[in-house]
Structures are given as structure tokens and as C-alpha cells.
Design an enzyme around this catalytic site. Structure first.
Site, PDB file in Angstrom:
ATOM      1  N   PRO A   2       0.821  -1.209   0.000  1.00 37.48           N
ATOM      2  CA  PRO A   2       0.000   0.000   0.000  1.00 37.48           C
ATOM      3  C   PRO A   2       0.858   1.264   0.000  1.00 37.48           C
ATOM      4  O   PRO A   2       1.853   1.356   0.716  1.00 37.48           O
ATOM      5  CB  PRO A   2      -0.801  -0.129   1.301  1.00 37.48           C
ATOM      6  CG  PRO A   2      -0.835  -1.591   1.586  1.00 37.48           C
ATOM      7  CD  PRO A   2       0.482  -2.122   1.097  1.00 37.48           C
ATOM      8  N   GLU A   3       0.462   2.219  -0.833  1.00 40.22           N
ATOM      9  CA  GLU A   3       1.168   3.491  -0.913  1.00 40.22           C
ATOM     10  C   GLU A   3       0.347   4.551  -0.178  1.00 40.22           C
ATOM     11  O   GLU A   3      -0.650   4.234   0.472  1.00 40.22           O
ATOM     12  CB  GLU A   3       1.404   3.848  -2.377  1.00 40.22           C
ATOM     13  CG  GLU A   3       2.197   2.780  -3.125  1.00 40.22           C
ATOM     14  CD  GLU A   3       2.441   3.098  -4.594  1.00 40.22           C
ATOM     15  OE1 GLU A   3       2.374   4.284  -4.976  1.00 40.22           O
ATOM     16  OE2 GLU A   3       2.689   2.154  -5.364  1.00 40.22           O
ATOM     17  N   LYS A  58       3.694   6.133   4.780  1.00 47.32           N
ATOM     18  CA  LYS A  58       2.886   4.923   4.646  1.00 47.32           C
ATOM     19  C   LYS A  58       2.574   4.299   6.009  1.00 47.32           C
ATOM     20  O   LYS A  58       2.228   3.123   6.088  1.00 47.32           O
ATOM     21  CB  LYS A  58       3.611   3.911   3.759  1.00 47.32           C
ATOM     22  CG  LYS A  58       3.960   4.458   2.370  1.00 47.32           C
ATOM     23  CD  LYS A  58       4.797   3.475   1.568  1.00 47.32           C
ATOM     24  CE  LYS A  58       5.271   4.095   0.255  1.00 47.32           C
ATOM     25  NZ  LYS A  58       6.111   3.177  -0.541  1.00 47.32           N
ATOM     26  N   ARG A 273      11.808  -3.128 -10.216  1.00 49.82           N
ATOM     27  CA  ARG A 273      10.408  -2.726 -10.315  1.00 49.82           C
ATOM     28  C   ARG A 273      10.047  -2.455 -11.768  1.00 49.82           C
ATOM     29  O   ARG A 273      10.854  -1.930 -12.522  1.00 49.82           O
ATOM     30  CB  ARG A 273      10.131  -1.467  -9.488  1.00 49.82           C
ATOM     31  CG  ARG A 273      10.283  -1.626  -7.986  1.00 49.82           C
ATOM     32  CD  ARG A 273       9.833  -0.335  -7.318  1.00 49.82           C
ATOM     33  NE  ARG A 273       9.855  -0.417  -5.869  1.00 49.82           N
ATOM     34  CZ  ARG A 273      10.818   0.071  -5.117  1.00 49.82           C
ATOM     35  NH1 ARG A 273      11.857   0.664  -5.683  1.00 49.82           N
ATOM     36  NH2 ARG A 273      10.754  -0.023  -3.801  1.00 49.82           N
TER      37      ARG A 273
END
EC number: 3.2.2.23
Length: 283
Positions: A2-3, A58, A273
Site C-alpha cells: 500500500p502506498e 505509509k 520494479r
């Protein structure tokens, strides 16, 4: 993972059930997640009133009446879920398997807050509220992208002369806190900047122009409840839906959405990524 938009959405979902309410009972069902829980965590939480819920990058912090704050990190698959016997205003059925319920907070008023984490990469800690910003996880963080300290002059100064790709620079939590892979891809697409371009090669106008786009993307994502690609759920168990409006992330091989552009979305790998971009629009 989650960002910022997902964590902010969870914080907002927890607030009606937690803020101003007493933790009537806390239960800890295992000794650790990513790291060991603090000693006697259940005992130390029971009887505390949650004064406020806030977010830093975060992380969620629940400031407690006893002068400590519960620091929460969702990790890869963690969920903070609101459920309870009194279904209605903000109580919901528990949508996740109970075998992964690692911490349970029974709140004054009947709500139950459950930290559910199948992969156990999340974390919780108790820290002195007045010293929370000095916690090792928080002390290294840059400014909040939605805060006043993050402006064009600041970002231009931090990017000047950097020989790392602009995508890596924006993912550097020491420069700006809370950005992750999804939203940086979306920001760079809107800015027309290639993810592999060196950060120091940006003009001052290009650097300053990133700030309103970062805020725009984050606020749109928060409004949509975040992005649900795998494990993420809102506090009520519902999916976010910003993923339905992605312009570039996850769209490899599909046409660019920019009017008049004949490009096709491509994917490159940077530092392990995936970076999604339009090779024609982003230079």
C-alpha cells in the site's frame, strides 16, 4: 505494498470507529509480524483512549491518552478492518480469514478493529507520542507530498545534479515520503517525463511542474479509495477503484491514452520494479 493513498484511505476508514474511543480490550495472537511486537502490548493498549489518528508517509499513528502512539505499518498484505456486532453506520462484516487476525482491538461502542496480515510483513510498535518523529522508521522520511513543505523550490533543489533516474529519485523516501511505484509511474506519464531520464537533467520548470501533478494523482487516488491490485482493501473490506483509471500502470502493450499519440505503453525494469511508460509521450 500500500502506498500513501491506500494508507490514507485506511486511516479515514478507521477514524469513526477509533478516534475519541476507548480500547476496551486488546488481544495479540502471536509474538511477532515482520518484527517482534513490543512487550505486553495487549496490556499496554487496553484501557487507552485513542485521541487521534494520523498518517506519516505509509504509516498510521494512533495517539493514545497515556502518552504513547501505536505505530502501524501494513506491509505487503496487511489490512486494518472494522467490524462489530452493531452493523450499520461504520461497522461491517469481517471480510478476511480469521486465522490471519494477529491483533484485535475491541473498541468502546462495539466496533472491533482487526489487524489481518496473511504474509506477515506488517508491523506494529508503541512509541512515545512526543518522540514519534524520531522513531527509526520515521526519522529518515522527507516531507509529505500533500503538505506545505513540499513545493516546487524544494523539489527542484533536491533533484538538481542528481545522477539517478527521476523515477528512483521520486521513490526515495528521503526526498518525498509516501510515493510508490504505481503513483510515480502515473505522475511521470502526466508530466511527459521518461522514467529513465536522469533527475539532474530536468529543467527547473520540469522539476517544479512535478509537484502539482504529484498532488493531483494522490488526491484522485484517495478520492477513489486507493488502488486494489492484490491484497489491499479499505477498512470496511471494500476494494479501491483507482486502478480502473490508470493511464499507464499495468497497461503494457495497450495504446497510449494521450489524444493523437500513436504510441504503445511499454514496460522496463528499474531496480527490480516495473516501470510503465509511453516511449513517444515521455521524453
Amino acid at each position: 505494498m500500500p502506498e500513501l493513498p491506500e494508507v490514507e484511505t485506511v486511516r479515514r476508514g478507521l477514524e469513526p470507529a477509533m478516534a475519541g474511543r476507548l480500547i476496551a480490550e486488546a488481544r495479540v495472537n502471536r509474538a511477532d509480524l515482520r518484527w517482534p511486537f513490543p512487550p505486553r502490548m495487549a496490556e499496554r493498549l487496553t484501557g487507552q483512549r485513542v485521541l487521534r489518528l494520523r498518517r506519516r508517509s505509509k504509516y498510521i499513528l494512533a495517539d493514545l491518552s497515556g502518552g504513547q502512539s501505536l505505530l502501524i505499518h501494513l506491509g505487503m498484505s496487511g489490512r486494518m478492518l472494522v467490524s462489530g456486532a452493531q452493523l450499520g453506520e461504520f461497522f461491517h462484516d469481517h471480510p478476511a480469514p480469521s486465522r490471519h487476525d494477529h491483533v484485535v482491538l475491541e473498541m468502546e461502542g462495539g466496533a472491533r478493529i482487526t489487524f489481518n496480515d496473511a504474509r506477515r510483513f506488517g508491523a506494529m510498535d508503541l512509541v512515545a507520542t512526543e518522540a514519534a518523529e524520531a522513531h527509526p522508521l520515521l526519522a529518515v522520511l522527507g516531507p509529505e507530498p500533500l503538505g506545505n513543505a513540499f513545493d516546487g523550490a524544494y523539489l527542484a533543489a533536491r533533484l538538481e545534479g542528481r545522477r539517478t533516474p527521476i523515477k528512483a529519485a521520486l521513490l526515495d523516501q528521503r526526498i518525498v515520503a509516501g510515493l510508490g511505484n504505481i503513483y510515480v509511474c502515473e505522475v511521470l506519464f502526466r508530466a511527459g517525463l521518461a522514467p529513465g531520464r536522469l533527475a539532474g537533467s530536468l529543467s527547473r520548470a520540469e522539476s517544479e511542474g512535478l509537484v502539482p501533478l504529484i498532488r493531483e494523482v494522490l488526491l484522485e487516488a484517495i478520492e477513489a479509495g486507493g488502488s486494489s491490485l492484490r491484497d489491499y482493501r479499505q477498512a470496511d473490506g471494500e476494494l479501491g477503484y483507482f486502478q480502473h483509471t490508470f493511464r499507464v500502470y499495468g497497461r503494457e502493450g495497450l495504446p497510449c491514452v494521450t489524444p493523437g499519440c500513436s504510441g504503445t505503453v511499454g514496460r522496463i525494469v528499474q531496480s527490480g520494479r516495473s516501470s510503465f511508460h509511453c516511449p513517444l509521450c515521455q521524453r
